[in-house]
Write a protein that holds these residues in place. Structure first.
Motif, PDB file in Angstrom:
ATOM      1  N   HIS A  29      -7.583   0.925  -5.410  1.00 32.80           N
ATOM      2  CA  HIS A  29      -7.609   0.723  -3.960  1.00 32.80           C
ATOM      3  C   HIS A  29      -7.912  -0.742  -3.678  1.00 32.80           C
ATOM      4  N   GLU A  55      -2.626   5.078   2.991  1.00 37.11           N
ATOM      5  CA  GLU A  55      -3.924   4.622   3.484  1.00 37.11           C
ATOM      6  C   GLU A  55      -4.798   5.819   3.810  1.00 37.11           C
ATOM      7  N   ARG A  77       0.858  -1.183   0.000  1.00 35.84           N
ATOM      8  CA  ARG A  77       0.000   0.000   0.000  1.00 35.84           C
ATOM      9  C   ARG A  77       0.896   1.236   0.000  1.00 35.84           C
ATOM     10  N   VAL A 111      -4.380   2.188  -0.614  1.00 34.22           N
ATOM     11  CA  VAL A 111      -4.169   2.810  -1.922  1.00 34.22           C
ATOM     12  C   VAL A 111      -2.990   2.126  -2.611  1.00 34.22           C
TER      13      VAL A 111
END
Length: 472
Positions: free
Chosen positions: A364, A22, A19, A348
């Motif tokens: 996402h 976030e 990720r 993300v």
């Protein structure tokens, strides 16, 4: 050429290994402002129609159901007039005037008042709809105007303290208290106080919050400075307040221009213009880390830069209400925000898009489900895109076993990008007479098939079998 339009084919690569940032689980936020019924001196005026937090009809089914559809919509109560609002409680209880036009006053509006009866009504609405509330406090009370935009003096915190105490006694749940609105920094509006004084007053607010909520398990956060971004000022502000004072660092953007500007639609559709704001997002991200159409594109872009919550100005009222004026029916942006809230999770992911600058692409982790959700925004009215999704996780492609993905295609009614109505998968979205929202039903496609992104469209694609270690 197909039907006079170009078709461009290409690959989009999603990195599901980590990720990159976030968001908060409840990323979407809307503002309820205070502008009075008679704010405008000219007609038509989209602030008319009782769109203020002081007089909005909270019993309207369309309003209630629009907020309830999110289940946990963040609502910010505040705006330009919050620093002219007195709370009818404590030593200030008594005469409770409403905002009226005054040509000699700041913003040409007199001081106004929030009665505790209205505050009770607002909280009943918040409880009924599941809203998560941020309330903007008056940070100007007690100061004196000296010259130009400059105001000096100590903040009179007694009214805010009594108001917070009342809120606690009534057991109203506030997620965060915001301190002032656009009153600091190099681009303040209507009023300016020094960063040193602002920081000093924030420390006092922190003391009040800690003391009054001492035995509470639901201590609200403090949000500040709610100003227009300036890198040097924000850096000094974060350094000056120090740790443990401000929980949420906020900034305001109106990069699209005024809502009544006839050129605003051109800004919406210009990818270069849309990308300008990414510089501010990146700079603010660096400051925090080192020291402590379209609207849907802005939502997704902000998430890339570790923005936790994105608050839309406004829920209702002005040229930019997400509910249409007077009738409070959902606008196209509303449906885009609702789909974003329901489908796009907090994780993300990085996306490599070499297809076209006019094809905005985001990914996402899917919210509360496995897999990945893609968001495509086609800013072109000439080119349709046919896209294949590639997974760079351990050089894996999409699953070979038969599986299906969900697709939600939002397109403007009759192909008119200014239309106040929108189609989902070819069907017009419209509320019932009782204010019930239409079902947002996807179409299903083979997960390995290409994705078609029509001209002037927004497409959410949920791929449940996309292997993304970052989403587990």
């Amino acid at each position: 050429m197909i039907y006079g339009k170009n078709v461009t084919m290409g690959n989009i690569v999603v990195d599901g290994t980590t990720r990159i940032t976030e968001t908060d689980e409840n990323y979407i936020c809307m503002t309820i402002d205070y502008w009075p019924f008679n704010e405008c001196s000219t007609i038509p005026c989209l602030w008319d129609g009782n769109a203020s937090a002081l007089n909005l009809n909270l019993s309207l089914p369309t309003l209630t159901k629009a907020v309830q559809a999110f289940k946990t919509l963040r609502i910010r109560v505040g705006g330009s007039l919050q620093d002219k609002l007195i709370y009818d409680v404590g030593s200030f209880k008594g005469n409770c005037p409403q905002f009226v036009r005054n040509s000699t006053a700041m913003f040409h509006i007199s001081e106004g008042c929030l009665s505790m009866e209205r505050w009770d009504d607002l909280n009943q609405f918040f409880n009924k709809t599941g809203a998560i509330v941020t309330f903007g406090l008056n940070a100007l009370l007690g100061r004196q105007h000296t010259s130009g935009l400059r105001w000096e003096g100590e903040w009179n915190y007694t009214n805010a303290e009594a108001f917070i105490q009342y809120t606690i006694e009534k057991n109203y749940r506030i997620n965060s208290w915001e301190f002032g609105n656009e009153m600091v920094g190099h681009n303040s509006i209507g009023v300016n106080i020094t960063s040193a004084q602002y920081a000093k007053d924030l420390i006092k607010l922190r003391e009040i919050i800690d003391r009054l909520y001492n035995n509470s398990q639901q201590k609200p956060l403090i949000a500040a400075p709610s100003a227009f971004f300036d890198a040097s000022w924000y850096k000094d502000f974060v350094y000056g307040t120090g740790p443990g004072i401000v929980d949420i660092l906020t900034h305001h953007i109106y990069n699209m221009g005024a809502g009544y500007d006839p050129k605003v639609i051109d800004n919406f559709l210009d990818p270069n213009y849309l990308s300008k704001e990414s510089r501010d997002f990146q700079q603010l991200k660096n400051i925090v880390e080192n020291n402590a159409p379209w609207y849907i594109d802005q939502l997704a872009m902000a998430a890339l830069y570790n923005t936790k919550v994105y608050c839309r100005q406004t829920l209702v009222g002005g040229f930019y209400g997400i509910l249409l004026p007077y009738i409070l029916a959902p606008s196209p942006d509303y449906y885009g925000a609702l789909l974003f809230h329901r489908l796009m999770g907090s994780g993300v992911l990085k996306v490599d898009n070499n297809v076209s600058f006019y094809l905005r692409t985001y990914a996402h982790c899917t919210k509360e489900r496995s897999g990945v959700t893609m968001l495509f925004i086609n800013l072109s009215n000439q080119t349709e895109f046919t896209i294949d999704i590639k997974n760079n996780t351990m050089n894996m492609g999409l699953p070979n076993k038969p599986s299906q993905r969900e697709e939600y295609h939002l397109t403007p009614n009759n192909g008119l990008v200014r239309s106040s109505m929108v189609l989902l998968n070819g069907n017009l979205l419209k509320t019932t007479e009782d204010g019930d929202l239409p079902d947002l039903t996807p179409i299903y496609r083979d997960s390995n098939s290409s994705i078609t992104v029509a001209t002037w469209s927004i497409v959410f694609v949920v791929i449940p079998d996309f292997e993304a270690p970052a989403c587990k």
